[in-house]
Design an enzyme around this catalytic site. Structure first.
Site, PDB file in Angstrom:
ATOM      1  N   ARG A 164      29.081  34.093  88.163  1.00  0.00           N
ATOM      2  CA  ARG A 164      28.193  35.103  88.760  1.00  0.00           C
ATOM      3  C   ARG A 164      26.817  34.496  89.067  1.00  0.00           C
ATOM      4  O   ARG A 164      25.783  35.109  88.830  1.00  0.00           O
ATOM      5  CB  ARG A 164      28.048  36.322  87.841  1.00  0.00           C
ATOM      6  CG  ARG A 164      29.349  36.988  87.481  1.00  0.00           C
ATOM      7  CD  ARG A 164      30.072  37.563  88.706  1.00  0.00           C
ATOM      8  NE  ARG A 164      31.378  38.067  88.327  1.00  0.00           N
ATOM      9  CZ  ARG A 164      32.507  37.367  88.414  1.00  0.00           C
ATOM     10  NH1 ARG A 164      32.470  36.133  88.890  1.00  0.00           N
ATOM     11  NH2 ARG A 164      33.646  37.875  88.054  1.00  0.00           N
ATOM     12  N   SER A 247      30.145  46.153  87.087  1.00  0.00           N
ATOM     13  CA  SER A 247      29.936  45.553  85.764  1.00  0.00           C
ATOM     14  C   SER A 247      28.461  45.192  85.616  1.00  0.00           C
ATOM     15  O   SER A 247      27.929  44.422  86.410  1.00  0.00           O
ATOM     16  CB  SER A 247      30.796  44.300  85.608  1.00  0.00           C
ATOM     17  OG  SER A 247      32.168  44.629  85.695  1.00  0.00           O
ATOM     18  N   GLU A 347      24.010  41.466  85.192  1.00  0.00           N
ATOM     19  CA  GLU A 347      24.441  40.923  86.470  1.00  0.00           C
ATOM     20  C   GLU A 347      23.535  41.350  87.623  1.00  0.00           C
ATOM     21  O   GLU A 347      23.219  40.532  88.481  1.00  0.00           O
ATOM     22  CB  GLU A 347      25.885  41.350  86.777  1.00  0.00           C
ATOM     23  CG  GLU A 347      26.941  40.590  86.001  1.00  0.00           C
ATOM     24  CD  GLU A 347      28.335  40.790  86.596  1.00  0.00           C
ATOM     25  OE1 GLU A 347      28.423  41.144  87.790  1.00  0.00           O
ATOM     26  OE2 GLU A 347      29.318  40.597  85.866  1.00  0.00           O
TER      27      GLU A 347
END
Length: 351
Positions: A164, A247, A347
Site C-alpha cells: 500500500r 480498509s 491507509e
C-alpha cells in the site's frame, strides 16, 4: 479546462465528509495541466490531486488548489501470446476498468474487482486484494511534474511499490534517494500488463471456499470476478450507502519471533506467513479483539461486520467529521498498541 470556486467536496469523498475546496480545476487532458501551470497565481499555489476520493479523510476545507483528475480513455495497446497490455486514462473508475478488461478478453485484474476509486489512484496506493496487487500487473505510467511541467514515464522499479505504498506517497527528500513525488506529480495514464496464459489466483481462503462451494475446479475469469464481487459485498459496506474509505489500517507485519510471542498469548490471532520471512497479522482481528467492532465516536463508527472498516453513521444529513474519524482511529491505535505492542498505520491520506 473547467475551474470552479467554493466547491462542495462531500460528493467527491467516499466518507461523505462535508468540506469545501476554495478552488477546484477539473483535469480532463494533459493540456489542462499545462494551462494550470501557465497561470502564475496557480503555478505557485500548493496543489492537492483528487481522484475518486476513496482513500482520503478530509479534516477541514481544502486551501490548496484541487486538481480533480477526470482523464478518460481505455485501449488495448498490445495483445500477444505472452501478455495483453492495456492503457487507461487516470480518471477512469477502477472497477469499471476491471470489467472492461474482461470484456476485451484480457483477464488478470479480476481479484481486484470492486475496489473503489480511479485508475490514477491505483499506483499511488499500490492497491491489492485477494492475493493480487497492482505491482503484479503494472507496466508503466505517464505523469506530469507540477513544478517543472515536464511529462515523464515511470516503470515499476521507479514507482518504488511497497505494501500500500509508492513513490507518490512520499514527499521529495524523504527517501534514500530523495525521490518522492507526493504533492508534486499528476498521474495521467496507466499501462497494465496482463499475463497470458491466464490462470486463476485462488490462494485466499475466501476464494478457495467459493470454488469448493461451486464445485468448479477451473473457473473462468468472469466467475472469479463474480466471486470477488460477492465476497466484498458480503463483507464491506457500499460507500454510496454507508460512507467509508475501505480498509482503514494496513495489516502490520512482524518477525516470526514477535508472532510466536503474540500467539503464545493470543492463540487465535489471524496471521499469514509472507515470502520474505515476515508474518502479516490481520489488523481487523486485532481491532476486534480490542472490542471496537460496532463502537462509535460521534458519527464515526467501526463497521459491525468488519472491524477494519471505519464508517460514517450520520449519512449525508449529519455526517461524521474528519476530526471524529481521526479521533476514533487514534483511539483504536492506542488500544491495539497497549494490548499487542503493535502500531497500526492508517491507509487513507489525511487532508
Amino acid at each position: 479546462m473547467i475551474a470552479e470556486r467554493n466547491v462542495p467536496l462531500q460528493p467527491h469523498n467516499s466518507f461523505g465528509i462535508v468540506a469545501r475546496a476554495q478552488q477546484l480545476v477539473r483535469i480532463r487532458s494533459e493540456d489542462d495541466i499545462a494551462e494550470v501551470l501557465a497561470r502564475e497565481d496557480w503555478r505557485k499555489m500548493p496543489k492537492f490531486v483528487l481522484g475518486g476520493g476513496s482513500n482520503i479523510v478530509i479534516t477541514g476545507d481544502v486551501k490548496p488548489l484541487v486538481l480533480k483528475v477526470e482523464i478518460p480513455g481505455r485501449r488495448v495497446v498490445e495483445d500477444t501470446p505472452r501478455a495483453c497490455i492495456v492503457e487507461i486514462g487516470a480518471g477512469e473508475l477502477w472497477h469499471d476498468t476491471v470489467r472492461w478488461t474482461l470484456e476485451q478478453d484480457c483477464p488478470g485484474l479480476e481479484n481486484m474487482a470492486m475496489i473503489p476509486g480511479t485508475v490514477g489512484g491505483a499506483p499511488v496506493q499500490n492497491i491489492g486484494a485477494y492475493g493480487v496487487e497492482l505491482q503484479d500487473r503494472f507496466e508503466s505510467l505517464d505523469g506530469i511534474d507540477l513544478e517543472t511541467g515536464r511529462r515523464f514515464t515511470l516503470d515499476a522499479a521507479q514507482c518504488a511499490f511497497g505494501y500500500r505504498d509508492s513513490v507518490f506517497k512520499h514527499p521529495p527528500g524523504s527517501g534514500p534517494n530523495d525521490f518522492g513525488l507526493a504533492g508534486r506529480a499528476v498521474i495521467t495514464r496507466v499501462r497494465l500488463r496482463l499475463p497470458r496464459p491466464w490462470k486463476p489466483e485462488l490462494g485466499y481462503l475466501d476464494l478457495a471456499r467459493k470454488a469448493a462451494e461451486s464445485g468448479i475446479d477451473e473457473p473462468t475469469p468472469m466467475q472469479v470476478f463474480d466471486w470477488v464481487c460477492a465476497i466484498r459485498q458480503a463483507k464491506l459496506p457500499d460507500w454510496r450507502v454507508l460512507g467509508n474509505a475501505g480498509s482503514f489500517f494496513k495489516n502490520p507485519t512482524v518477525t516470526p519471533e514477535q508472532c510466536a510471542d503474540i500467539i503464545a498469548r493470543e492463540p487465535r490471532i489471524v496471521h499469514y506467513p509472507m515470502p520474505d520471512g515476515t508474518v502479516k497479522l490481520a489488523a481487523g482481528w486485532l481491532i476486534d479483539a480490542c472490542g471496537w467492532k460496532g463502537k462509535s465516536v460521534g458519527n464515526a463508527g467501526v463497521y459491525e461486520k468488519q472491524a477494519l472498516v471505519l464508517v460514517n453513521r450520520g449519512g449525508n444529513t449529519h455526517p461524521a467529521t474528519g476530526g471524529e474519524v481521526m479521533t476514533l482511529a487514534k483511539a483504536i491505535q492506542t488500544s491495539v498498541y497497549e494490548r499487542f505492542g503493535i502500531r497500526l498505520e492508517p491507509e487513507p491520506v489525511v487532508v
